[in-house]
Design a protein around this motif. Structure first.
Motif, short mmCIF file in Angstrom:
data_model
loop_
_atom_site.label_atom_id
_atom_site.label_comp_id
_atom_site.label_asym_id
_atom_site.label_seq_id
_atom_site.Cartn_x
_atom_site.Cartn_y
_atom_site.Cartn_z
N GLN A 140 60.38 -34.64 69.19
CA GLN A 140 59.20 -35.31 68.67
C GLN A 140 59.45 -35.83 67.25
O GLN A 140 58.96 -36.92 66.88
CB GLN A 140 58.00 -34.36 68.66
CG GLN A 140 57.42 -34.09 70.02
CD GLN A 140 56.74 -35.32 70.62
OE1 GLN A 140 56.51 -36.32 69.95
NE2 GLN A 140 56.44 -35.25 71.92
N TYR A 196 59.10 -39.61 66.13
CA TYR A 196 58.19 -39.98 65.05
C TYR A 196 58.91 -40.80 63.99
O TYR A 196 58.33 -41.73 63.41
CB TYR A 196 57.59 -38.70 64.43
CG TYR A 196 56.61 -38.97 63.33
CD1 TYR A 196 55.29 -39.33 63.63
CD2 TYR A 196 56.98 -38.87 61.99
CE1 TYR A 196 54.37 -39.58 62.62
CE2 TYR A 196 56.08 -39.13 60.97
CZ TYR A 196 54.76 -39.48 61.29
OH TYR A 196 53.86 -39.74 60.29
N SER A 238 56.28 -41.93 68.34
CA SER A 238 55.39 -40.78 68.55
C SER A 238 54.34 -40.77 67.45
O SER A 238 54.57 -41.29 66.34
CB SER A 238 56.18 -39.48 68.53
OG SER A 238 55.31 -38.38 68.64
N GLU A 264 51.06 -35.73 67.85
CA GLU A 264 52.07 -35.17 68.76
C GLU A 264 53.12 -34.38 67.98
O GLU A 264 53.56 -33.31 68.41
CB GLU A 264 52.74 -36.29 69.55
CG GLU A 264 51.81 -36.97 70.55
CD GLU A 264 52.44 -38.18 71.21
OE1 GLU A 264 52.07 -38.47 72.36
OE2 GLU A 264 53.31 -38.81 70.59
N LEU A 265 53.52 -34.92 66.81
CA LEU A 265 54.50 -34.21 65.99
C LEU A 265 53.91 -32.89 65.47
O LEU A 265 54.58 -31.85 65.48
CB LEU A 265 54.93 -35.09 64.83
CG LEU A 265 55.92 -34.45 63.83
CD1 LEU A 265 57.22 -34.07 64.53
CD2 LEU A 265 56.19 -35.39 62.65
#
Length: 463
Positions: free
Chosen positions: A407, A411, A416, A420-421
Motif C-alpha cells: 500500500q 500510495y 492508493s 487505504e494506506l
C-alpha cells in the motif's frame, strides 16, 4: 592559598550528584537475586524456620534430668524452748538469737510419660520440615512474581518501540502528504486526516510511556530498592519461546510431577504428620507418669550442742563444717508414679481438639491437591493455546507487513488513497503488537506452568 569560588563548588557538587545518579543496569537474574534478598515475607519464613530449629533443640534437652538447688538462711530472735534446760531443772523458755543455714540439691528424670518426649521431638522435626518446604514455596513465589513483573516491563518497552516506530512512519507520511498537497496532487483533506493520525499516534506513545513507568515502579517495589534511582532493565534474548520443558509430556504426567514436587504439598504433609504426633501426645496424657529422683540436703544451726565426753554436764557447740558436711547431711532416692484419674475432662478435650485439627489438616491437603490439579490443567491448556496463538500472530504479522509495504508503494505512485494506506498501517501495527504480546504471553505462561509444577528454584531463570 587559592580559594575555591562558589561557582566552582556548585559545579563540583552537580558533577558529583550526576555521578551518583548513574543508571543501574539490572538483568532478570539479578532482579530475582535482589528480590530474594530483600523480600520481607521470605525473611519472615526464614525466621519461622530458625524458630523451628530452636524448638528441636529444646525437645532434645527435655530428655535431660531436671536439676535444682537452693540455699536458705535465717535469723530468729525471741522465746524458744530448750530441752536441755528442762532436764537440768531450769526454765526451758529463754530468749535466744539463733542463726541457721540450709541447702539442698535435687535431680529428677522422667522415665515414662506416655512417650511424650519422643513424640514431641518427632513433631518438632516434622514442623521443621514443614517450615523448610514453606520457605521453598515462598522463594518460588518471589521468583515467579519478580519474573512476571520483569516480563511486564519488557513487554511495555517493546510496545513503546512499536508505537514510536508507528509515530515515525506517520510523520514521514505526513511530510510526504504535505508536499503532495502543496503541488496539488493530493486533496487538502488528506493533509488534515494525516495530521489527526499523527496526533493520535503521539497520544498512544504518551500513554504507553506512562504504562511503562507504572510497570517499572511495580517491579522496583517488588525488588524493594530505592524508587528514586534510575534503573535500566536488560532485555534477554527471547526470539523464540523455550517450550521444550513440556514437549512430549502428557497432562497426567505433569499433574503427577506437580503432586510430587510442589513444596506447599510437602509442607502440608509434614504438618499433618506433626499434628498426628501431637494427637498421640494428647492420648498419652491418659497414661501414668513414672519418674525417678535423688536429693541431697544439709543444714547448720548455731544452737546445736553435743555433750562433752569429758564433762557430761557440759554441752559443746558443733562447728559449721561438722554440721553442714557431716552430721546434718541427708540423702534421698526414690521413684514416683502419677496416675491420672480426673482433671475436669481437660485431657479428653485436648484429645478431641487434636483429632479435629488433624482431620482439618487432612481435608486441607485434599483441597490443595485438587487445586494443584486444576492449576496445572488450566496452565497446560493455556500454554498449548498460546503456542497456537503465537504461530497465528506470526503469520498475520508477515501478511500485514507485506500488505503495508504494498500500500505504501501504491500510495507513493498515486495508485492508493490515504485511507487505504492508514488502514494498512494500522493493521500492521496491530499485528506487531499482537505478535509481541503473544510472545510474552507464551513466556509468561511457561513460567506460570513451571511455578505450578514446583520447578522454580532461583538458580537460573532462562527464556
Amino acid at each position: 592559598m587559592k580559594r575555591i569560588s562558589l561557582t566552582t563548588l556548585l559545579a563540583l557538587l552537580v558533577t558529583f550528584g550526576t555521578l551518583q545518579a548513574q543508571t543501574r543496569t539490572i538483568t532478570i537474574q539479578e532482579a530475582i537475586e535482589i528480590a530474594l534478598e530483600n523480600n520481607f515475607s521470605l525473611k519472615q519464613a526464614q525466621n519461622d524456620l530458625n524458630l523451628a530449629e530452636k524448638r528441636i533443640t529444646s525437645e532434645y534437652l527435655d530428655f535431660a534430668p531436671n536439676v535444682s538447688g537452693s540455699i536458705n538462711g535465717s535469723s530468729n530472735t525471741g522465746q524458744q524452748f530448750v530441752a536441755d534446760r528442762l532436764s537440768s531443772g531450769l526454765n526451758p523458755f529463754v530468749s535466744i538469737n539463733s542463726k541457721s543455714i540450709s541447702g539442698s540439691a535435687r535431680a529428677s528424670i522422667t522415665i515414662f510419660s506416655g512417650f511424650e518426649n519422643i513424640n514431641s521431638l518427632r513433631a518438632s522435626q516434622q514442623s521443621k520440615i514443614s517450615q523448610q518446604e514453606n520457605l521453598q514455596r515462598q522463594r518460588e513465589t518471589v521468583i515467579f512474581q519478580t519474573a512476571s513483573n520483569y516480563l511486564q516491563v519488557l513487554l511495555s518497552k517493546e510496545l513503546l518501540e512499536i508505537r514510536q516506530e508507528n509515530l515515525n512512519t506517520s510523520q514521514r507520511v505526513l511530510e510526504q502528504t504535505r508536499a503532495q498537497v502543496e503541488v496539488g496532487s493530493r486533496p487538502t483533506v488528506d493533509l488534515y486526516n494525516q495530521e489527526a493520525t499523527v496526533a493520535n499516534n503521539e497520544l498512544l506513545v504518551t500513554q504507553q510511556q506512562n504504562t511503562l513507568l507504572l510497570n517499572k515502579l511495580a517491579l522496583i517495589r517488588q525488588l524493594q530498592i530505592d524508587p528514586l534511582a534510575e534503573y535500566e532493565f536488560v532485555v534477554p534474548d527471547i526470539s523464540e519461546a523455550q517450550i521444550g520443558n513440556t514437549a512430549g509430556l502428557t497432562l497426567r504426567a505433569l499433574v503427577n510431577e506437580a503432586l510430587m514436587s510442589r513444596s506447599d504439598i510437602r509442607s502440608t504433609q509434614a504438618n499433618i504428620e506433626s499434628l498426628r504426633l501431637q494427637y498421640q501426645i494428647a492420648k498419652g496424657s491418659l497414661l501414668p507418669t513414672v519418674s525417678a529422683n535423688v536429693g541431697l540436703s544439709s543444714r547448720y544451726s548455731d544452737q546445736l550442742r553435743n555433750p562433752n565426753p569429758n564433762n557430761p554436764q557440759e554441752r559443746l557447740k558443733v562447728s559449721f563444717n561438722d554440721q553442714f558436711f557431716d552430721q546434718q547431711v541427708n540423702k534421698s532416692i526414690g521413684f514416683s508414679i502419677n496416675v491420672p484419674i480426673f482433671q475436669n475432662w481437660n485431657r479428653m478435650q485436648n484429645i478431641q481438639s487434636s483429632q479435629i485439627s488433624l482431620k482439618n489438616a487432612e481435608l486441607n491437603l485434599e483441597n490443595t491437591e485438587l487445586q494443584v490439579v486444576q492449576e496445572v490443567t488450566q496452565s497446560y491448556n493455556d500454554f498449548n493455546s498460546f503456542v497456537k496463538e503465537l504461530e497465528a500472530s506470526e503469520k498475520s504479522l508477515i501478511a500485514s507487513e507485506k500488505a503495508f509495504e504494498t500500500q505504501q508503494e501504491r500510495y507513493n505512485v498515486g495508485a492508493s488513497t490515504l485511507i487505504e494506506l492508514s488502514q494498512a498501517q494500522a493493521s500492521y501495527v496491530e499485528a506487531q503488537s499482537n505478535y509481541t504480546q503473544a510472545q510474552y504471553r507464551l513466556i509468561f505462561q511457561e513460567k506460570l506452568l513451571d511455578f505450578y509444577l514446583g520447578k522454580l528454584s532461583g538458580d537460573q531463570v532462562t527464556f
